[in-house]
Scaffold this motif. Structure first.
Motif, PDB file in Angstrom:
ATOM      1  N   MET A 196       0.692   2.408   2.848  1.00 22.86           N
ATOM      2  CA  MET A 196       1.397   2.360   4.128  1.00 22.86           C
ATOM      3  C   MET A 196       0.540   1.713   5.207  1.00 22.86           C
ATOM      4  O   MET A 196       0.716   1.959   6.397  1.00 22.86           O
ATOM      5  CB  MET A 196       1.806   3.778   4.569  1.00 22.86           C
ATOM      6  CG  MET A 196       2.699   4.501   3.588  1.00 22.86           C
ATOM      7  SD  MET A 196       3.233   6.105   4.230  1.00 22.86           S
ATOM      8  CE  MET A 196       3.660   6.961   2.702  1.00 22.86           C
ATOM      9  N   SER A 197      -0.405   0.892   4.782  1.00 20.76           N
ATOM     10  CA  SER A 197      -1.279   0.268   5.781  1.00 20.76           C
ATOM     11  C   SER A 197      -0.480  -0.727   6.620  1.00 20.76           C
ATOM     12  O   SER A 197       0.535  -1.270   6.164  1.00 20.76           O
ATOM     13  CB  SER A 197      -2.472  -0.405   5.101  1.00 20.76           C
ATOM     14  OG  SER A 197      -2.049  -1.199   4.032  1.00 20.76           O
ATOM     15  N   PRO A 198      -0.943  -0.958   7.865  1.00 23.42           N
ATOM     16  CA  PRO A 198      -0.201  -1.833   8.775  1.00 23.42           C
ATOM     17  C   PRO A 198       0.083  -3.194   8.131  1.00 23.42           C
ATOM     18  O   PRO A 198      -0.767  -3.755   7.445  1.00 23.42           O
ATOM     19  CB  PRO A 198      -1.148  -1.981   9.976  1.00 23.42           C
ATOM     20  CG  PRO A 198      -1.991  -0.747   9.943  1.00 23.42           C
ATOM     21  CD  PRO A 198      -2.159  -0.403   8.490  1.00 23.42           C
ATOM     22  N   VAL A 213       6.944  -1.612   3.566  1.00 27.33           N
ATOM     23  CA  VAL A 213       6.976  -0.344   2.823  1.00 27.33           C
ATOM     24  C   VAL A 213       8.349  -0.001   2.241  1.00 27.33           C
ATOM     25  O   VAL A 213       8.432   0.755   1.275  1.00 27.33           O
ATOM     26  CB  VAL A 213       6.498   0.843   3.701  1.00 27.33           C
ATOM     27  CG1 VAL A 213       5.007   0.767   3.920  1.00 27.33           C
ATOM     28  CG2 VAL A 213       7.246   0.901   5.008  1.00 27.33           C
ATOM     29  N   GLY A 216      -2.892   9.771  10.885  1.00 25.91           N
ATOM     30  CA  GLY A 216      -2.630   9.174   9.577  1.00 25.91           C
ATOM     31  C   GLY A 216      -3.779   9.318   8.621  1.00 25.91           C
ATOM     32  O   GLY A 216      -4.024   8.475   7.779  1.00 25.91           O
ATOM     33  N   ARG A 275       0.671   8.754   1.935  1.00 23.06           N
ATOM     34  CA  ARG A 275      -0.159   7.561   2.078  1.00 23.06           C
ATOM     35  C   ARG A 275      -1.511   7.733   1.365  1.00 23.06           C
ATOM     36  O   ARG A 275      -2.256   6.781   1.187  1.00 23.06           O
ATOM     37  CB  ARG A 275      -0.359   7.202   3.547  1.00 23.06           C
ATOM     38  CG  ARG A 275      -1.218   8.132   4.318  1.00 23.06           C
ATOM     39  CD  ARG A 275      -1.371   7.655   5.756  1.00 23.06           C
ATOM     40  NE  ARG A 275      -0.323   8.175   6.603  1.00 23.06           N
ATOM     41  CZ  ARG A 275       0.168   7.529   7.655  1.00 23.06           C
ATOM     42  NH1 ARG A 275      -0.253   6.336   7.968  1.00 23.06           N
ATOM     43  NH2 ARG A 275       1.101   8.083   8.393  1.00 23.06           N
TER      44      ARG A 275
END
Lengths: 145, 88
Positions: B58-60, B64, B87, B36
């Motif tokens: 890979m942010s909310p 992905v 993370g 990430r």
């Protein structure tokens, strides 16, 4: 969120041809784990539930050579663990059941890499914890040296 | 053997990665690391000749799976050491 990331990675990987998966979870992983009076913190039942969920998601994908799940208990040699604990834990490990004994991350890394490269003739998923995990190590030793 | 790897910057992941690239090329042709964030030099094995690193958002809320699919091809084995952690 890491459940979704890991699962998406597994799905993309199997589409890309992966025949086998090697996954790190944790001793105590259990999709049915719930919060309890004993494990009342966020790091209690929910943590184990999420680890169990990742395991199930990987296993459900049906890798041709199985999903190989590593469930270590205490990890030695990380920057999160004070040096005194790294020193004391191995001396006290004999008191604990095998599945709750600590393991040095170097040994765990060795074992996971070896299993990743080993050829498999079964699609069954395998869980390595306690004795099954220590059996993968040279001399069955779970400490660093 | 070509390996897809997620979690290679973590404590355990670094150890697994270092072990994988220590095998001869006949056994490990390439390790494709999906991270990430870009790994710090000290998190990477000395020999990086057979590893390739991809930084994926890979942010909310990000979908992905297509991003992972873009960087994974002809993979033999997947390794996942991603934790349920900070993370960072």
């Amino acid at each position: 969120m890491e459940v979704e990331l890991a699962t998406a990675f597994a799905r993309a990987g199997i589409e890309a041809g992966a025949r086998k998966a090697v996954l790190l979870t944790s001793s105590g992983a259990d999709i049915n784990a719930k919060k309890s009076w004993l494990l009342s913190s966020v790091a209690g039942g929910l943590y184990f539930h999420l680890k169990g969920q990742v395991e199930k998601n990987f296993t459900d994908l049906g890798f041709e050579q199985g999903t190989h799940i590593f469930r270590p208990a205490g990890l030695l040699g990380t920057q999160h663990v004070p040096g005194i604990v790294d020193t004391l834990m191995p001396a006290l490990d004999w008191l604990a059941p095998a599945r709750w004994r600590s393991i040095h991350i170097e040994k765990l890394g060795f074992a996971m890499a070896a299993v990743a490269l080993r050829s498999e003739d079964s699609s069954a998923s395998v869980i390595y914890q306690g004795e099954e995990l220590f059996d993968l190590l040279p001399g069955k030793r779970w400490q660093k040296n | 053997m070509k390996i897809g790897f997620i979690g290679g910057t973590g404590n355990v992941g670094q150890c697994v990665l270092r072990n994988l690239v220590s095998y001869p090329e006949e056994q490990v042709s390439q390790v494709v690391c999906v991270n990430r964030r870009k790994a710090n030099p000290e998190e990477l094995p000395e020999d990086q000749s057979r590893m390739v690193e991809h930084v994926v958002d890979m942010s909310p809320g990000t979908d992905v799976e297509p991003l992972f699919a873009d960087v994974l091809s002809d993979i033999d084995v997947l390794v996942g050491t991603i934790g349920i952690g900070s993370g960072k």
